[in-house]
Enzyme design. Structure first.
Site, PDB file in Angstrom:
ATOM      1  N   GLU A 142       0.101  -0.913   5.912  1.00 17.63           N
ATOM      2  CA  GLU A 142       1.171  -0.288   6.683  1.00 17.63           C
ATOM      3  C   GLU A 142       0.977   1.215   6.811  1.00 17.63           C
ATOM      4  O   GLU A 142       1.241   1.800   7.864  1.00 17.63           O
ATOM      5  CB  GLU A 142       2.530  -0.585   6.028  1.00 17.63           C
ATOM      6  CG  GLU A 142       3.729  -0.289   6.924  1.00 17.63           C
ATOM      7  CD  GLU A 142       4.183   1.166   6.898  1.00 17.63           C
ATOM      8  OE1 GLU A 142       4.888   1.599   7.821  1.00 17.63           O
ATOM      9  OE2 GLU A 142       3.834   1.879   5.921  1.00 17.63           O
ATOM     10  N   ASP A 181       0.834  -1.207   0.000  1.00 15.60           N
ATOM     11  CA  ASP A 181       0.000   0.000   0.000  1.00 15.60           C
ATOM     12  C   ASP A 181       0.864   1.250   0.000  1.00 15.60           C
ATOM     13  O   ASP A 181       2.027   1.236   0.402  1.00 15.60           O
ATOM     14  CB  ASP A 181      -0.956  -0.002   1.190  1.00 15.60           C
ATOM     15  CG  ASP A 181      -0.247   0.050   2.535  1.00 15.60           C
ATOM     16  OD1 ASP A 181       0.774  -0.648   2.698  1.00 15.60           O
ATOM     17  OD2 ASP A 181      -0.718   0.772   3.434  1.00 15.60           O
TER      18      ASP A 181
END
Length: 463
Positions: free
Chosen positions: A159, A95
């Site tokens: 994250e 991400d």
């Protein structure tokens, strides 16, 4: 012997023969706008997870699967060559951060461009480029039949929002994730010619404070002077969070801070640091922060408090004379060992409410957080990383504590009982989280060159 065949000359030849393909495959990953903070990109998270699955299978993994969590997916892959050999678990994240403000980008953030020897795109460094180095280093060892140990991959999709669901997923898959060390590239080098290994990460407490006054926006002429303005109040509250010496005023904030010894402070300050270049690079005249600590210490071993965003009222073109009903700020606090992010968030909330006047109401949300992490330099995996970097850079790496946070790293230690080694190849100038994020091609290839040697020297210690 396999490990004897794994040498720098062979590694460099493989990279040279495949470097263009490596970039093509990385660019395919970068083009997926896997922005975890924005719910409308949920489908893109699955596209990225499936792309990672194929990357690992093509590289030589025995198996790779996309796993569901309570949030975004996790891609897991593994190659077990011998259960009696050591196992390295690679962690990375697929991400990325939002691209706003889009008008400050020189190029399309999801169409990678190579310019001046750098890859420009969102995720070029953080963390698609850096995690991709591990896939290609793994491929190199598999294809040349020099893989000296077992390898597992765990690539997550949350994250950038604090990994809220990965801890639970790790708890549920403890047996599958068993390993001797976790290897991570999501940090930076001190400088292009100064190899370094991150031995510490700060923890994080991230909160949002909302100040509410009247039940609607008011005309500032008709009501000004009799009604407290929430934006004014919030600004005044924020001004009381620090004193003139850079110390945080929240009662109890420093109670659990683990002070760093004078010997470690002296070692830390031996790291190369050019104060004038530091100021010039970011366009400031003077540095700020706690007066009793050096800039290096302020950046790595001291807790901080920063307003990340503040808004309220009218911010469009022209004038609109109102007293806003609400004003909001997002505040992050970077924490050091022994500080509990939940406790700090609560202390901050209590303090903010205590200094607010009775003319407003204050709501504080605890968005996410994590604990600090320290990696001992006598760890076998640290020694392997040190030896690998020394060989590829031609000089010994400097151990240093990063000011950044990767909250899940401390969770790994608590849940899985495994230490992590942080071998980052980014640079502070890579503009991660900002417009025009970039990653030098030299660093990308240097990572692929160095990581196989880590495996070699790590595995040698288990002979």
């Amino acid at each position: 012997m396999i490990m004897d065949a794994l040498n720098l000359k062979m590694i460099r030849e493989y990279i040279e023969a495949n470097k263009n393909r490596f970039l093509d495959e990385l660019f395919g990953l970068i083009r997926i706008p896997s922005i975890s903070p924005l719910p409308e990109h949920k489908d893109d998270m699955y596209k990225a997870a499936e792309y990672w699955k194929q990357i690992l299978l093509n590289a030589g993994a025995d198996r790779a699967d996309v796993y569901e969590t309570d949030g975004n997916p996790v891609t897991y892959g593994e190659k077990i060559i011998d259960p009696s050999l050591p196992t390295v678990l690679v962690y990375g994240h697929m991400d990325v951060m939002p691209v706003d403000p889009i008008d400050l980008w020189d190029t399309d953030p999801f169409e990678p461009v190579i310019k001046d020897g750098k890859i420009y795109a969102r995720g070029a460094d953080d963390d698609k480029g850096q995690s991709f180095m591990h896939a290609k280093a793994f491929e190199l060892m598999v294809k040349t039949r020099t893989l000296p140990c077992n390898v597992k991959f765990m690539i997550e999709g949350e994250e950038e929002i604090g990994s809220p669901n990965l801890g639970k997923w790790c708890e549920e898959h403890k047996d599958m994730l068993k390993a001797d060390v976790i290897l991570v590239s999501d940090t930076s080098l001190l400088a292009p010619d100064t190899p370094s290994i991150t031995t510490g990460l700060r923890g994080l407490s991230y909160i949002e404070v909302e100040v509410t006054g009247p039940n609607r926006d008011l005309h500032s002429g008709l009501y000004g002077g009799a009604v407290d303005n929430p934006a004014n109040v919030l600004a005044a509250m924020i001004a009381r969070l620090k004193d003139e010496n850079g110390m945080i005023r929240i009662p109890g904030f420093y109670d659990d801070v683990l002070e760093v010894s004078e010997a470690e402070r002296a070692l830390l300050n031996k790291a190369p640091f050019d104060l004038e270049k530091f100021k010039s690079d970011i366009g400031i005249r003077e540095v700020g922060g706690e007066k009793d600590f050096t800039v290096i210490e302020r950046l790595g071993i001291r807790p901080t408090l920063d307003v990340n965003g503040i808004w309220g009222g009218y911010t469009g073109e022209g004038a609109k004379t109102i007293i806003p009903s609400k004003a909001t700020a997002k505040i992050s606090m970077r924490l050091v060992p022994n500080q509990d992010h939940k406790k700090i968030s609560q202390l901050a909330a209590d303090y903010l409410k205590s200094i607010a006047p009775p003319t407003v109401t204050v709501e504080v949300k605890q968005l996410h957080g994590g604990y600090a992490y320290v990696c001992p330099i006598d760890l076998p995996a640290y020694r392997a990383a040190h030896k690998a970097m020394t060989e590829t850079f031609g000089k010994e790496p400097v151990p240093y504590r990063s000011g950044g946070s990767i909250p899940i790293i401390s969770t790994f230690e608590k849940v899985l009982g495994i230490k992590s080694v942080l071998m980052g190849f980014g640079l502070d100038t890579d503009a991660i989280h900002s417009p025009n994020e970039n990653f030098p091609l030299a660093n990308f290839y240097k990572g692929i060159e160095t990581l196989p040697l880590f495996y070699k020297y790590f595995s040698e210690q288990f002979r």
